[in-house]
Design a protein around this motif. Structure first.
Motif, PDB file in Angstrom:
ATOM      1  N   ASN A 128     -26.094  -8.727 -40.865  1.00 42.86           N
ATOM      2  CA  ASN A 128     -27.498  -9.105 -40.695  1.00 42.86           C
ATOM      3  C   ASN A 128     -28.007  -8.911 -39.270  1.00 42.86           C
ATOM      4  N   PHE A 129     -27.097  -8.804 -38.321  1.00 42.44           N
ATOM      5  CA  PHE A 129     -27.488  -8.497 -36.945  1.00 42.44           C
ATOM      6  C   PHE A 129     -28.275  -7.191 -36.888  1.00 42.44           C
ATOM      7  N   SER A 130     -27.797  -6.157 -37.582  1.00 45.96           N
ATOM      8  CA  SER A 130     -28.498  -4.874 -37.568  1.00 45.96           C
ATOM      9  C   SER A 130     -29.780  -4.925 -38.389  1.00 45.96           C
ATOM     10  N   LEU A 131     -29.780  -5.675 -39.492  1.00 44.16           N
ATOM     11  CA  LEU A 131     -30.981  -5.775 -40.322  1.00 44.16           C
ATOM     12  C   LEU A 131     -32.118  -6.472 -39.577  1.00 44.16           C
ATOM     13  N   ALA A 132     -31.785  -7.377 -38.659  1.00 46.10           N
ATOM     14  CA  ALA A 132     -32.810  -8.071 -37.891  1.00 46.10           C
ATOM     15  C   ALA A 132     -33.486  -7.167 -36.869  1.00 46.10           C
ATOM     16  N   LEU A 133     -32.918  -5.982 -36.617  1.00 42.20           N
ATOM     17  CA  LEU A 133     -33.476  -5.053 -35.633  1.00 42.20           C
ATOM     18  C   LEU A 133     -34.314  -3.950 -36.264  1.00 42.20           C
ATOM     19  N   LEU A 134     -34.568  -4.032 -37.568  1.00 44.36           N
ATOM     20  CA  LEU A 134     -35.250  -2.938 -38.258  1.00 44.36           C
ATOM     21  C   LEU A 134     -36.742  -2.872 -37.980  1.00 44.36           C
ATOM     22  N   ASP A 135     -37.390  -3.994 -37.780  1.00 39.17           N
ATOM     23  CA  ASP A 135     -38.854  -4.033 -37.798  1.00 39.17           C
ATOM     24  C   ASP A 135     -39.515  -3.973 -36.427  1.00 39.17           C
ATOM     25  N   TYR A 136     -38.808  -4.376 -35.374  1.00 34.98           N
ATOM     26  CA  TYR A 136     -39.470  -4.548 -34.086  1.00 34.98           C
ATOM     27  C   TYR A 136     -39.926  -3.230 -33.472  1.00 34.98           C
ATOM     28  N   GLY A 137     -39.173  -2.144 -33.692  1.00 30.09           N
ATOM     29  CA  GLY A 137     -39.392  -0.933 -32.915  1.00 30.09           C
ATOM     30  C   GLY A 137     -39.768   0.274 -33.732  1.00 30.09           C
ATOM     31  N   VAL A 138     -39.710   1.407 -33.051  1.00 31.06           N
ATOM     32  CA  VAL A 138     -40.090   2.681 -33.661  1.00 31.06           C
ATOM     33  C   VAL A 138     -38.981   3.720 -33.531  1.00 31.06           C
ATOM     34  N   PHE A 139     -38.106   3.579 -32.544  1.00 36.28           N
ATOM     35  CA  PHE A 139     -37.044   4.565 -32.332  1.00 36.28           C
ATOM     36  C   PHE A 139     -35.954   4.455 -33.383  1.00 36.28           C
ATOM     37  N   GLY A 140     -35.613   3.232 -33.770  1.00 35.44           N
ATOM     38  CA  GLY A 140     -34.563   3.055 -34.756  1.00 35.44           C
ATOM     39  C   GLY A 140     -33.263   3.694 -34.301  1.00 35.44           C
ATOM     40  N   PRO A 141     -32.583   4.430 -35.187  1.00 35.63           N
ATOM     41  CA  PRO A 141     -31.295   5.038 -34.850  1.00 35.63           C
ATOM     42  C   PRO A 141     -31.424   6.397 -34.160  1.00 35.63           C
ATOM     43  N   ASN A 142     -32.444   6.572 -33.325  1.00 39.73           N
ATOM     44  CA  ASN A 142     -32.658   7.827 -32.609  1.00 39.73           C
ATOM     45  C   ASN A 142     -31.471   8.150 -31.694  1.00 39.73           C
ATOM     46  N   ALA A 143     -31.260   9.448 -31.422  1.00 43.63           N
ATOM     47  CA  ALA A 143     -30.149   9.892 -30.580  1.00 43.63           C
ATOM     48  C   ALA A 143     -30.151   9.210 -29.223  1.00 43.63           C
ATOM     49  N   PHE A 144     -31.336   9.040 -28.641  1.00 40.10           N
ATOM     50  CA  PHE A 144     -31.476   8.301 -27.390  1.00 40.10           C
ATOM     51  C   PHE A 144     -32.232   7.017 -27.727  1.00 40.10           C
ATOM     52  N   GLY A 145     -31.518   5.930 -27.824  1.00 43.14           N
ATOM     53  CA  GLY A 145     -32.133   4.684 -28.260  1.00 43.14           C
ATOM     54  C   GLY A 145     -31.233   3.506 -27.992  1.00 43.14           C
ATOM     55  N   LEU A 146     -31.536   2.390 -28.624  1.00 38.73           N
ATOM     56  CA  LEU A 146     -30.826   1.143 -28.366  1.00 38.73           C
ATOM     57  C   LEU A 146     -29.331   1.252 -28.691  1.00 38.73           C
ATOM     58  N   SER A 147     -28.985   2.082 -29.664  1.00 39.81           N
ATOM     59  CA  SER A 147     -27.577   2.236 -30.046  1.00 39.81           C
ATOM     60  C   SER A 147     -26.738   2.881 -28.955  1.00 39.81           C
TER      61      SER A 147
END
Length: 372
Positions: A128-147
């Protein structure tokens, strides 16, 4: 190898048979949907490795989103109750190989029962940690992003998990418990031995989430805890050691503008040098036209009380142009500044892009995405 080839062949045969029909594999009161994303591009990274050499590659983990093939099904049992299942495979488009440690359905594999009271499901499911991060942003799993700064985000799934999710208007609450996580090595190196009858705490994990999301604004929070084991990776070499994460984030959206941000706090018993860190982030997007979206983000990961001042700061931008509802072209660029002993790469699109300690790196990627 022969067994894997047969499995792939069976998947392709089912896909071909289903897509040849107007209502694939459908019976009264039930349905099965085949869906997926095909996404790749060409990426350039500067200053990789101790020698600081540049790198050009076609990544295998993500571009603007990870490639996948999934099967989602439901059956209406009557009285507002239904059965559902999801089988979702992740693959690298560069070579066609399985991701998530070579699993056939490494992204998701679960079955559940749903009603007005919510959904109870069993199998391999998202933390659920990852599911809680779905809505806030726009980059999501982009190559250059939070991940790039928090490598657990794309790997945040539990094996052997029992989960509950309840949606009540704008409010969603969820919790899950794993009897033994991460049996197969993943990109974040979170391998654990799975279920262990000799130690009830070994590899056990749990997470919980609550979020309130509307079209104009939203807030979300989650907590995740991973137990170690004698054979676990990442320094979690006893079942008493834990790796915990907490996130609080939100967004506002007005017309063509969206701004979101938040924080992630991590406490990791397996890392004696960097046991605690705080990650702060903010993202924004502007829908310039119906087809063109312009996006930017900045994030900083700071390791608390680090004797070498370890820190990473990431900047990224992206332009995404929709050729249709399902197909888009994108160009993304990013830059990271590391301090102390940090070697974090600007890119999370594939392994092998780390910098020298305290190094900086710039990345550019041009790609294409199609969803079906």
């Amino acid at each position: 190898m022969k067994k894997t080839s047969k499995l792939i062949g069976a998947m392709l045969a089912v896909t071909a048979a289903a897509t040849a029909q107007s209502q694939p594999m459908q019976k009264p009161g039930s349905s099965v949907t085949i869906y997926g994303i095909v996404d790749t591009g060409v990426e350039y990274l500067s200053s990789t490795g101790p020698a600081g050499k540049s790198l050009v590659r076609m990544p295998n983990l993500t571009g603007s989103a990870p490639s996948r093939l999934g099967f989602r099904g439901t059956e209406d049992l009557g009285g507002g109750t239904s059965v559902q299942f999801v089988l979702e495979n992740g693959f690298g488009l560069d070579t066609g190989s399985f991701n998530q440690g070579g699993r056939m359905f490494g992204r998701q594999a679960f079955i559940g029962l749903s009603g007005a009271w919510g959904t109870v499901s069993m199998g391999r499911q998202y933390d659920n940690f990852s599911l809680a991060l779905l809505d806030y942003g726009v980059f999501g799993p982009n190559a250059f992003g939070l991940s790039s700064l928090e490598t657990y985000i794309p790997a945040a799934r539990f094996d052997n998990a029992l989960a509950y999710t309840g949606k009540f208007g704008h409010l969603t609450v969820a919790a899950n418990y794993s009897f033994g996580r991460d049996v197969v090595q993943n990109a974040a190196g979170n391998v654990c031995a799975g279920e262990n009858p000799a130690d009830s705490r070994a590899c056990r994990s749990w997470s919980a989430m609550a979020k309130y999301i509307t079209n104009e604004w939203g807030v979300a929070g989650a907590y995740s805890s991973l137990n170690g084991a004698p054979t676990a990776a990442g320094g979690l070499n006893t079942s008493q050691k834990q790796d915990t994460r907490m996130t609080l984030n939100g967004f506002v959206k007005q017309g063509p503008f969206k701004v979101g941000g938040g924080m992630i706090r991590r406490e990791n018993d397996g890392n004696a040098i960097q046991p605690r860190n705080n990650l702060f982030f903010i993202e924004g997007s502007y829908a310039a036209t119906e087809a063109l979206s312009l996006e930017a983000m900045v994030a900083r990961n700071t390791f608390k009380n680090s004797p070498t001042g370890d820190r990473s700061t990431l900047f990224a931008v992206r332009a995404l142009y929709k050729l249709s509802k399902r197909t888009a072209l994108y160009a993304t660029a990013g830059h990271i500044d590391n301090s102390g002993l940090q070697t974090t790469s600007v890119s999370n699109a594939a392994p092998g892009g780390l910098t020298k300690p305290g190094g900086a790196q710039t990345g550019v990627m041009l790609g294409m995405r199609h969803s079906f």
